[in-house]
Motif scaffolding. Structure first.
Motif, PDB file in Angstrom:
ATOM      1  N   GLU A   1       0.825  -1.202   0.000  1.00  0.00           N
ATOM      2  CA  GLU A   1       0.000   0.000   0.000  1.00  0.00           C
ATOM      3  C   GLU A   1       0.864   1.260   0.000  1.00  0.00           C
ATOM      4  O   GLU A   1       0.578   2.231  -0.717  1.00  0.00           O
ATOM      5  N   LEU A   2       1.936   1.252   0.785  1.00  0.00           N
ATOM      6  CA  LEU A   2       2.836   2.410   0.814  1.00  0.00           C
ATOM      7  C   LEU A   2       3.535   2.593  -0.535  1.00  0.00           C
ATOM      8  O   LEU A   2       3.776   3.727  -0.970  1.00  0.00           O
ATOM      9  N   TYR A   3       3.851   1.499  -1.192  1.00  0.00           N
ATOM     10  CA  TYR A   3       4.459   1.593  -2.521  1.00  0.00           C
ATOM     11  C   TYR A   3       3.451   2.161  -3.524  1.00  0.00           C
ATOM     12  O   TYR A   3       3.794   2.997  -4.373  1.00  0.00           O
ATOM     13  N   ARG A   4       2.191   1.750  -3.389  1.00  0.00           N
ATOM     14  CA  ARG A   4       1.156   2.295  -4.277  1.00  0.00           C
ATOM     15  C   ARG A   4       0.995   3.796  -4.055  1.00  0.00           C
ATOM     16  O   ARG A   4       0.874   4.570  -5.018  1.00  0.00           O
ATOM     17  N   ILE A   5       1.006   4.221  -2.784  1.00  0.00           N
ATOM     18  CA  ILE A   5       0.893   5.649  -2.477  1.00  0.00           C
ATOM     19  C   ILE A   5       2.091   6.407  -3.054  1.00  0.00           C
ATOM     20  O   ILE A   5       1.946   7.506  -3.617  1.00  0.00           O
ATOM     21  N   ALA A   6       3.288   5.819  -2.911  1.00  0.00           N
ATOM     22  CA  ALA A   6       4.487   6.473  -3.439  1.00  0.00           C
ATOM     23  C   ALA A   6       4.417   6.621  -4.954  1.00  0.00           C
ATOM     24  O   ALA A   6       4.782   7.669  -5.518  1.00  0.00           O
TER      25      ALA A   6
END
Length: 445
Positions: free
Chosen positions: A155-160
């Motif tokens: 999820e954090l990678y998607r946000i990034a």
């Protein structure tokens, strides 16, 4: 919607990179099953439990008489003595012999050793079952922790990636403003620097995602080069029944359900019975016995069956009394070691009870804090979205400067990341609380 679609496409591009290596699609249930199947400590406990079951059966059968038998077939060459008339005659001959014996013993009194040993082995076996159940919860807890960490990393990678794509579009917009003379060249350089920084952030997020995925693969013991691709879990929050309980009520639930605490209590009781059984060696031992012996010899011309069953059988039976008068203090030392084990189990049980209370208290407080954190980050994210929208519009109109826009973008990304972490933390705190209470269901999760 377009932003999310672009981020998903970028994520799909990363997933396509994994096709070059073997991948395994996993749900949470499948990951737990693999962990239980392949975990070394869990399998060792299962192997140990088989021995405990055999020892329990052996202790129960120990109340029955012990029966042993044997036979010898041999040849003697040389001087043989035999009875001829009233005299013994010694001659050089070859004598073929067959001997057979059957012996049975039955303990009548052994200082209650059999009874206490039977009870101790039953308690050890029951303690082993509890150890296996707690080990299963340990495996599920560790898999859940790493599984959720991988989902959070994703999820954090998607946000990034989504933020990177937005800032690239912002760069194109600022470039247009500079070309039109509405913005300075410094704003363009600043935005280029920001895009470069976010590319590094996205790369680090990707590395973290992949690294934690390999950690999960190692935990569930996948084959080398097999990369786990995991399915998401529902983060929909359901009000837990434990939030309405007080700490004392939760502790009562933990005492009732914690398998490691039950195991320790059973071990304490088992070593107490073992101590009582060991003390039995200080008392006299009374046993009944029966012995049947017979043989055949080639020096006798009668048939084998006649010699074995009619001529030479001997039957001996009686009672055997063993008095431990002086044993070089060995028996006392054995009892002292057994008493030490019992006292140590008492100490372990007291320490575990204190630790269980502290673990439940800490898990409960963290769970309540995670609920408040989720609510706060939700408000934080909503405010960051509104602020970024307003400042982006002001920047487009030339009212706000680049610093205000960059700050608003960073606050938005931080709000998205904080909210995602809060959601996964709340979900996992529920898992932690159930684990500490001993109600984490390995079979039904």
């Amino acid at each position: 919607m377009k932003k999310t679609l672009v981020a998903c496409l970028l994520l799909a591009g990363f997933a396509s990179e994994l096709i070059a290596q073997d991948t395994l699609q996993l749900t949470f249930r499948e990951a737990v099953d693999l962990g239980l199947k392949n975990n070394v400590d869990f399998n060792r406990l299962n192997n140990q439990q088989e021995v405990l079951k055999i020892e329990k059966t052996a202790a129960v059968l120990g109340h029955l008489p012990r029966l042993t038998g044997g036979s010898n077939l041999m040849r003697q060459k040389g001087q043989q003595s035999q009875l001829v008339g009233d005299d013994w005659v010694i001659t050089n001959q070859t004598n073929d012999m067959i001997t057979a014996n059957l012996t049975t013993t039955m303990p009548i009194f052994n200082g209650t050793r059999r009874i206490n040993t039977t009870q101790a082995t039953r308690l050890y076996a029951e303690a082993g079952e509890n150890a296996i159940q707690r080990a299963g919860q340990d495996v599920m807890f560790n898999v859940a922790r790493q599984y959720l960490q991988v989902l959070l990393d994703e999820e954090l990678y998607r946000i990034a990636l989504e933020n990177l794509e937005n800032q690239k579009k912002q760069l194109e917009q600022i470039d247009g403003f500079v070309q039109a003379g509405l913005r300075t060249q410094a704003d363009l350089y600043n935005q280029q620097s920001e895009v470069a920084r976010l590319e590094t952030v996205a790369l680090n997020a990707k590395i973290q995602w992949e690294s934690d995925s390999w950690v999960l693969a190692e935990t569930i013991q996948l084959e080398p080069e097999v990369f786990p691709v995991i399915e998401p879990v529902s983060l929909q929050q359901i009000t837990s029944e434990y939030t309405t309980m007080g700490l004392d009520e939760l502790y009562a639930v933990g005492v009732q359900n914690r398998k490691d605490l039950k195991r320790q209590q059973l071990l304490e009781s088992a070593t107490k019975n073992q101590l009582a059984a060991t003390k039995g060696i200080l008392y006299p031992q009374l046993n009944a016995f029966f012995d049947y012996n017979t043989f055949f010899t080639s020096l006798d011309n009668r048939r084998i069956s006649e010699q074995l069953w009619q001529v030479y059988p001997q039957r001996t039976f009686g009672l055997s009394l063993n008095l431990p008068i002086f044993t070089n203090f060995d028996n006392r030392a054995t009892v002292a070691r057994s008493r030490m084990q019992y006292h140590n189990q008492q100490l372990d049980r007291n320490a575990l009870e204190r630790r269980v209370y502290q673990e439940i208290k800490l898990a409960y407080e963290n769970y309540k804090a995670s609920i408040k954190r989720e609510e706060a980050t939700k408000v934080q994210l909503a405010a960051a979205v509104e602020a970024q929208t307003a400042i982006a519009e002001r920047f487009r109109l030339g009212v706000s400067n680049f610093v205000d826009l960059a700050t608003a973008n960073q606050q938005l990304v931080r709000g998205q990341a904080d909210y995602a972490q809060a959601l996964y933390t709340l979900f996992f705190q529920e898992v932690i609380l159930r684990y500490q209470l001993g109600v984490l269901d390995v079979e039904n999760q």
